[in-house]
Design a protein around this motif. Structure first.
Motif, PDB file in Angstrom:
ATOM      1  N   THR A  32      -2.219  31.256 102.562  1.00 38.86           N
ATOM      2  CA  THR A  32      -3.358  31.599 102.849  1.00 38.86           C
ATOM      3  C   THR A  32      -4.347  30.665 103.862  1.00 38.86           C
ATOM      4  O   THR A  32      -5.389  30.749 104.084  1.00 38.86           O
ATOM      5  CB  THR A  32      -4.557  31.625 101.345  1.00 38.86           C
ATOM      6  OG1 THR A  32      -4.332  30.380 100.934  1.00 38.86           O
ATOM      7  CG2 THR A  32      -4.047  32.707 100.530  1.00 38.86           C
ATOM      8  N   ARG A  33      -3.522  29.683 104.165  1.00 39.29           N
ATOM      9  CA  ARG A  33      -4.016  28.670 105.254  1.00 39.29           C
ATOM     10  C   ARG A  33      -3.925  29.439 106.414  1.00 39.29           C
ATOM     11  O   ARG A  33      -4.629  28.802 107.663  1.00 39.29           O
ATOM     12  CB  ARG A  33      -3.158  27.502 105.128  1.00 39.29           C
ATOM     13  CG  ARG A  33      -1.834  27.556 105.675  1.00 39.29           C
ATOM     14  CD  ARG A  33      -0.993  26.179 105.408  1.00 39.29           C
ATOM     15  NE  ARG A  33      -1.104  25.866 103.957  1.00 39.29           N
ATOM     16  CZ  ARG A  33      -1.191  24.900 103.423  1.00 39.29           C
ATOM     17  NH1 ARG A  33      -1.268  23.569 104.142  1.00 39.29           N
ATOM     18  NH2 ARG A  33      -1.228  24.563 102.174  1.00 39.29           N
ATOM     19  N   PHE A  34      -3.203  30.353 106.897  1.00 40.46           N
ATOM     20  CA  PHE A  34      -3.017  31.127 108.167  1.00 40.46           C
ATOM     21  C   PHE A  34      -4.006  32.193 108.081  1.00 40.46           C
ATOM     22  O   PHE A  34      -4.753  32.632 107.137  1.00 40.46           O
ATOM     23  CB  PHE A  34      -1.802  31.776 107.989  1.00 40.46           C
ATOM     24  CG  PHE A  34      -0.364  30.834 107.854  1.00 40.46           C
ATOM     25  CD1 PHE A  34      -0.247  29.778 108.900  1.00 40.46           C
ATOM     26  CD2 PHE A  34       0.574  30.845 106.976  1.00 40.46           C
ATOM     27  CE1 PHE A  34       0.669  28.651 108.641  1.00 40.46           C
ATOM     28  CE2 PHE A  34       1.449  29.891 106.595  1.00 40.46           C
ATOM     29  CZ  PHE A  34       1.571  28.601 107.735  1.00 40.46           C
ATOM     30  N   SER A  35      -4.316  32.427 109.295  1.00 40.77           N
ATOM     31  CA  SER A  35      -5.275  33.242 109.722  1.00 40.77           C
ATOM     32  C   SER A  35      -5.130  34.667 109.727  1.00 40.77           C
ATOM     33  O   SER A  35      -6.017  35.611 109.945  1.00 40.77           O
ATOM     34  CB  SER A  35      -5.769  33.005 111.228  1.00 40.77           C
ATOM     35  OG  SER A  35      -4.955  33.187 111.914  1.00 40.77           O
ATOM     36  N   LEU A  36      -3.895  35.115 109.472  1.00 40.95           N
ATOM     37  CA  LEU A  36      -3.390  36.608 109.364  1.00 40.95           C
ATOM     38  C   LEU A  36      -4.473  37.370 108.377  1.00 40.95           C
ATOM     39  O   LEU A  36      -4.390  37.036 107.223  1.00 40.95           O
ATOM     40  CB  LEU A  36      -2.093  36.835 109.103  1.00 40.95           C
ATOM     41  CG  LEU A  36      -1.096  36.311 110.229  1.00 40.95           C
ATOM     42  CD1 LEU A  36       0.417  36.662 109.730  1.00 40.95           C
ATOM     43  CD2 LEU A  36      -1.265  37.070 111.505  1.00 40.95           C
ATOM     44  N   GLU A  37      -4.942  38.619 108.809  1.00 39.65           N
ATOM     45  CA  GLU A  37      -5.402  39.308 107.737  1.00 39.65           C
ATOM     46  C   GLU A  37      -4.535  39.679 106.477  1.00 39.65           C
ATOM     47  O   GLU A  37      -5.476  39.773 105.459  1.00 39.65           O
ATOM     48  CB  GLU A  37      -5.919  40.669 108.400  1.00 39.65           C
ATOM     49  CG  GLU A  37      -6.731  41.518 107.470  1.00 39.65           C
ATOM     50  CD  GLU A  37      -6.647  42.952 107.976  1.00 39.65           C
ATOM     51  OE1 GLU A  37      -6.722  43.974 107.459  1.00 39.65           O
ATOM     52  OE2 GLU A  37      -7.016  43.121 109.500  1.00 39.65           O
ATOM     53  N   LEU A  38      -3.443  39.542 106.592  1.00 41.92           N
ATOM     54  CA  LEU A  38      -2.554  39.934 105.454  1.00 41.92           C
ATOM     55  C   LEU A  38      -2.696  39.078 104.244  1.00 41.92           C
ATOM     56  O   LEU A  38      -2.649  39.239 103.391  1.00 41.92           O
ATOM     57  CB  LEU A  38      -1.120  39.988 105.989  1.00 41.92           C
ATOM     58  CG  LEU A  38      -0.160  40.375 104.717  1.00 41.92           C
ATOM     59  CD1 LEU A  38      -0.105  41.803 104.459  1.00 41.92           C
ATOM     60  CD2 LEU A  38       1.411  40.178 105.382  1.00 41.92           C
ATOM     61  N   PHE A  39      -3.215  37.564 104.735  1.00 42.73           N
ATOM     62  CA  PHE A  39      -3.268  36.698 103.970  1.00 42.73           C
ATOM     63  C   PHE A  39      -4.652  36.389 103.340  1.00 42.73           C
ATOM     64  O   PHE A  39      -5.086  35.396 102.825  1.00 42.73           O
ATOM     65  CB  PHE A  39      -2.709  35.631 104.194  1.00 42.73           C
ATOM     66  CG  PHE A  39      -1.202  35.412 104.675  1.00 42.73           C
ATOM     67  CD1 PHE A  39      -0.349  35.999 103.689  1.00 42.73           C
ATOM     68  CD2 PHE A  39      -0.750  35.034 105.880  1.00 42.73           C
ATOM     69  CE1 PHE A  39       0.989  36.052 104.156  1.00 42.73           C
ATOM     70  CE2 PHE A  39       0.462  35.479 106.299  1.00 42.73           C
ATOM     71  CZ  PHE A  39       1.189  35.724 105.378  1.00 42.73           C
ATOM     72  N   ARG A  40      -5.531  37.466 103.480  1.00 46.11           N
ATOM     73  CA  ARG A  40      -6.768  37.302 103.030  1.00 46.11           C
ATOM     74  C   ARG A  40      -7.021  38.022 101.761  1.00 46.11           C
ATOM     75  O   ARG A  40      -6.701  38.977 101.454  1.00 46.11           O
ATOM     76  CB  ARG A  40      -7.910  37.946 104.193  1.00 46.11           C
ATOM     77  CG  ARG A  40      -7.973  37.142 105.580  1.00 46.11           C
ATOM     78  CD  ARG A  40      -8.861  35.736 105.392  1.00 46.11           C
ATOM     79  NE  ARG A  40      -7.973  34.957 104.737  1.00 46.11           N
ATOM     80  CZ  ARG A  40      -7.051  34.034 105.339  1.00 46.11           C
ATOM     81  NH1 ARG A  40      -6.538  34.227 106.479  1.00 46.11           N
ATOM     82  NH2 ARG A  40      -6.261  33.087 104.773  1.00 46.11           N
ATOM     83  N   PHE A  41      -7.789  37.419 100.792  1.00 50.45           N
ATOM     84  CA  PHE A  41      -7.887  37.886  99.499  1.00 50.45           C
ATOM     85  C   PHE A  41      -9.305  37.512  98.963  1.00 50.45           C
ATOM     86  O   PHE A  41      -9.946  36.398  99.112  1.00 50.45           O
ATOM     87  CB  PHE A  41      -6.943  37.338  98.483  1.00 50.45           C
ATOM     88  CG  PHE A  41      -5.473  37.278  99.002  1.00 50.45           C
ATOM     89  CD1 PHE A  41      -4.823  38.598  98.720  1.00 50.45           C
ATOM     90  CD2 PHE A  41      -4.922  36.288  99.546  1.00 50.45           C
ATOM     91  CE1 PHE A  41      -3.635  38.812  99.244  1.00 50.45           C
ATOM     92  CE2 PHE A  41      -3.753  36.450  99.765  1.00 50.45           C
ATOM     93  CZ  PHE A  41      -2.886  37.715  99.621  1.00 50.45           C
ATOM     94  N   GLY A  42      -9.931  38.454  98.069  1.00 48.87           N
ATOM     95  CA  GLY A  42     -11.472  38.210  97.815  1.00 48.87           C
ATOM     96  C   GLY A  42     -11.430  36.973  97.012  1.00 48.87           C
ATOM     97  O   GLY A  42     -12.653  36.411  96.830  1.00 48.87           O
ATOM     98  N   ASP A  43     -10.339  36.570  96.285  1.00 51.35           N
ATOM     99  CA  ASP A  43     -10.454  35.391  95.340  1.00 51.35           C
ATOM    100  C   ASP A  43     -10.721  33.938  96.311  1.00 51.35           C
ATOM    101  O   ASP A  43     -11.069  32.948  95.792  1.00 51.35           O
ATOM    102  CB  ASP A  43      -9.379  35.087  94.568  1.00 51.35           C
ATOM    103  CG  ASP A  43      -8.982  36.016  93.488  1.00 51.35           C
ATOM    104  OD1 ASP A  43     -10.139  36.601  93.004  1.00 51.35           O
ATOM    105  OD2 ASP A  43      -8.175  36.526  93.092  1.00 51.35           O
ATOM    106  N   GLN A  44     -10.535  34.128  97.694  1.00 53.16           N
ATOM    107  CA  GLN A  44     -10.818  33.011  98.488  1.00 53.16           C
ATOM    108  C   GLN A  44     -12.194  32.790  99.055  1.00 53.16           C
ATOM    109  O   GLN A  44     -12.434  31.842  99.394  1.00 53.16           O
ATOM    110  CB  GLN A  44      -9.856  33.171  99.854  1.00 53.16           C
ATOM    111  CG  GLN A  44      -8.510  33.232  99.646  1.00 53.16           C
ATOM    112  CD  GLN A  44      -8.004  33.636 101.166  1.00 53.16           C
ATOM    113  OE1 GLN A  44      -7.249  34.586 101.045  1.00 53.16           O
ATOM    114  NE2 GLN A  44      -7.907  32.720 101.887  1.00 53.16           N
ATOM    115  N   SER A  45     -12.957  33.908  98.192  1.00 53.79           N
ATOM    116  CA  SER A  45     -14.528  33.628  98.509  1.00 53.79           C
ATOM    117  C   SER A  45     -14.687  34.241  99.963  1.00 53.79           C
ATOM    118  O   SER A  45     -13.688  34.184 100.748  1.00 53.79           O
ATOM    119  CB  SER A  45     -15.332  32.476  98.186  1.00 53.79           C
ATOM    120  OG  SER A  45     -14.969  31.337  98.961  1.00 53.79           O
ATOM    121  N   LEU A  46     -15.983  34.408 100.284  1.00 51.63           N
ATOM    122  CA  LEU A  46     -16.437  34.475 101.728  1.00 51.63           C
ATOM    123  C   LEU A  46     -17.552  34.266 101.983  1.00 51.63           C
ATOM    124  O   LEU A  46     -18.637  34.639 101.271  1.00 51.63           O
ATOM    125  CB  LEU A  46     -16.273  36.328 102.064  1.00 51.63           C
ATOM    126  CG  LEU A  46     -16.478  36.696 103.440  1.00 51.63           C
ATOM    127  CD1 LEU A  46     -15.551  36.312 104.420  1.00 51.63           C
ATOM    128  CD2 LEU A  46     -16.759  38.286 103.331  1.00 51.63           C
TER     129      LEU A  46
END
Length: 247
Positions: A143-157
């Motif tokens: 999740t440290r990478f910027s690819l959209e594939l690694f974006r999850f709601g648990d990371q907050s926004l």
């Protein structure tokens, strides 16, 4: 032009942050989360906590109010719908969307303000799970990478309010993967920053469904979405294969 003293005073006023937490049947967890957020921000006067509840039958709303949050009742259950509902009631210049079982790092308010001041329109944190599984640690590492594939709601926004309004908020027709979808639209119009964090989320769903099994289902749903599967078919798959009562 404003006098220099007025400009300096305006610059010193921190941007107001609205933390929006969607809930449904979170009576055991919402109180501790609200109290943690208050402690983690050291009683920040330029911050509000809004709990967007979907008429939970278990006393979630009362627990949130007792802990010090402002509760708004949403007409429909659904994370995207509830997040938009909370945003409509928010007064902050910065909106910060957070899951009810996820804890951001101490001082997150100042880190978010700093990111926005430096030019970021939106962003999130890196992810960590409260579980010792090496497999989850590996997944979280990406999740440290910027690819959209690694974006999850648990990371907050977090997002600037005007930017969130500009793109139309969350898509309420999406019950799954709404987090990846909105991230894609935000990145098109403004810089997106991944804060080092990490933010810690509960692995309760993994404990209930099995780490490998649940992550495999998530991979499958994501792949089908990218192949053009309808939202209803993804929701049906989610409800059939995952033990939960949120979607």
């Amino acid at each position: 032009m404003l006098p220099a003293s007025t400009q300096a005073a305006s610059a010193s006023v921190p941007a107001f942050i609205s933390v929006v937490v969607p809930t449904y049947k979170e009576v055991d967890g919402i109180g501790p989360l609200v109290r943690y957020l208050q402690e983690a921000t050291q009683g920040d006067n330029a911050l509000e906590i809004i709990v967007a509840d979907a008429d939970s039958p278990d006393g979630t709303a009362a627990a949130a109010r007792q802990a010090g949050a402002r509760v708004v009742q949403c007409s429909r259950k659904g994370r995207a719908t509830q997040l938009n509902c909370g945003a409509r009631h928010a007064t902050g210049d910065i909106l910060y969307f957070l899951h009810a079982d996820t804890y951001p790092p101490v001082g997150f308010n100042q880190e978010i303000r700093a990111a926005v001041k430096q030019g970021s329109g939106a962003g999130c944190y890196r992810l960590a799970f409260d579980h010792p599984s090496w497999f989850l640690k590996v997944n979280a590492w990406f999740t440290r990478f910027s690819l959209e594939l690694f974006r999850f709601g648990d990371q907050s926004l977090f997002a600037r309010r005007e930017l969130f309004s500009q793109i139309g908020g969350y898509r309420e027709d999406m019950l799954v993967l709404e987090d990846q979808e909105i991230t894609r639209r935000l990145r098109r119009v403004a810089p997106f920053q991944i804060l080092p964090g990490p933010i810690v989320t509960s692995a309760r769903k993994y404990r209930e469904n099995g780490v490998w099994r649940l992550q495999s289902i998530y991979y499958l749903i994501t792949m089908l979405h990218r192949l053009g599967a309808s939202q209803q078919s993804l929701v049906n798959l989610y409800r059939t294969m995952i033990r939960q009562d949120k979607v």
